[in-house]
Design a protein around this motif. Structure first.
Motif: not given
Length: 326
Positions: A167-168, A285, A206-207, A256, A203, A175, A171, A252
């Motif tokens: 997930r990270w 994604a 995160d972005f 995205m 989100f 980004r 992200s 999650e």
């Protein structure tokens, strides 16, 4: 520790704290009353899930270091704290927190940085810093400050991002694309994806948050031990969010995909460069979602175990830590 840097305007301005405060100040007030109250209640739910006696808060002096919209400050006040103080760098966030806490006589807020707390040494029985230090320029200085204001025998609750997990990774890959498309464009894309306001906050955080730091458990445990914390517990219960299971983590990443599908649709009326960025984001994604699906299928077919699936998809997850200061 591993850092991911992003937002270009932040480093042009040279003021990371101001950019971070501006971002979060814009996000918290978007929660409606029910969503805010749900987030307030999450504090008690998580502590109870890990066997903590909520009666402990009665009569205690509590600090919420990096309080955002004040949800956990309010929660501690309602649990009977003698005083619950929330500090944050965002003036807009503090203004929203004060409005939300109208009528909470034992709750107060002030604008301040967790890296330079305008508070006396040993002045609080309990310090909460949830999801804050990993967005600062100096995590160690933040740990020093919250340790300084905590009394010997007091308790620290800390949430920091752990290492690993798809997930990270997804992200992090998205980004720079989101930042090239711009905050307003991505905000509209998230709205167009049909996700609720709390997802919008997550989100955009995160972005666009300028700094994201990930820390492994061994390193974090060492940092707390070096600052005089004795009992250090990593809470594994009360994961009420996407890290509760690989399937929820998959949701999650699927969100995205929805966001960048909406971005692509929005970009079809824009120039070729914008459309190309949105298409690239959607492809990225989808590739991470496909990887998670491959791992879930491997687990279902008995080719990997549950522990390996969780390690690959979730990683360490969030470190939720309760520690006692010696």
């Amino acid at each position: 520790m591993k850092k991911i840097y992003g937002i270009k305007e932040c480093f042009m301005s040279g003021d990371v704290a101001a950019q971070t405060g501006k971002l979060f100040g814009d996000l918290w007030h978007k929660l409606d009353g029910d969503q805010y109250e749900e987030s307030v209640g999450l504090f008690a739910r998580r502590f109870e899930a890990n066997g903590f006696d909520l009666g402990w808060f009665q009569g205690k002096a509590c600090l919420d270091a990096g309080c955002g919209g004040g949800r956990y400050t309010v929660a501690m006040g309602r649990l009977g704290a003698r005083e619950a103080v929330g500090v944050d760098v965002s003036e807009a966030g503090i203004a929203d927190a004060r409005q939300r806490a109208t009528g909470e006589a034992n709750v107060r807020f002030q604008v301040a940085s967790v890296l330079d707390l305008p508070l006396e040494d040993d002045s609080f029985d309990f310090v909460c810093s949830s999801g804050v230090l990993h967005h600062t320029t100096d995590l160690d200085k933040g740990l020093d400050e919250i340790t300084r204001v905590l009394r010997p025998g007091g308790k620290l609750y800390l949430l920091l991002y752990g290492s690993g997990g798809l997930r990270w990774a997804a992200s992090g890959a998205l980004r720079p694309i989101a930042q090239d498309l711009g905050y307003d464009f991505m905000d509209a894309a998230i709205a167009g994806s049909g996700l609720p306001a709390n997802n919008r906050r997550n989100f955009l955080d995160d972005f666009f948050v300028p700094i994201v730091t990930f820390i492994d458990w061994e390193t974090l445990h060492g940092k707390l031990s070096a600052r005089g914390f004795g009992t250090i517990e990593r809470w594994m219960k009360g994961r009420f969010d996407h890290e509760a299971s690989p399937l929820l983590q998959r949701e999650e990443v699927e969100k995205m995909v929805r966001i960048f599908a909406a971005a692509k649709s929005k970009a079809e009326s824009a120039d070729a460069h914008v459309l190309g960025l949105a298409e690239k984001g959607l492809q990225e994604a989808e590739s991470y979602l496909s990887r998670i699906d491959e791992l879930i299928a491997a687990h279902d077919e008995g080719r990997i175990g549950a522990d390996e699936l969780e390690r690959e998809v979730i990683g360490e997850g969030n470190h939720r830590v309760l520690a006692d200061k010696s």
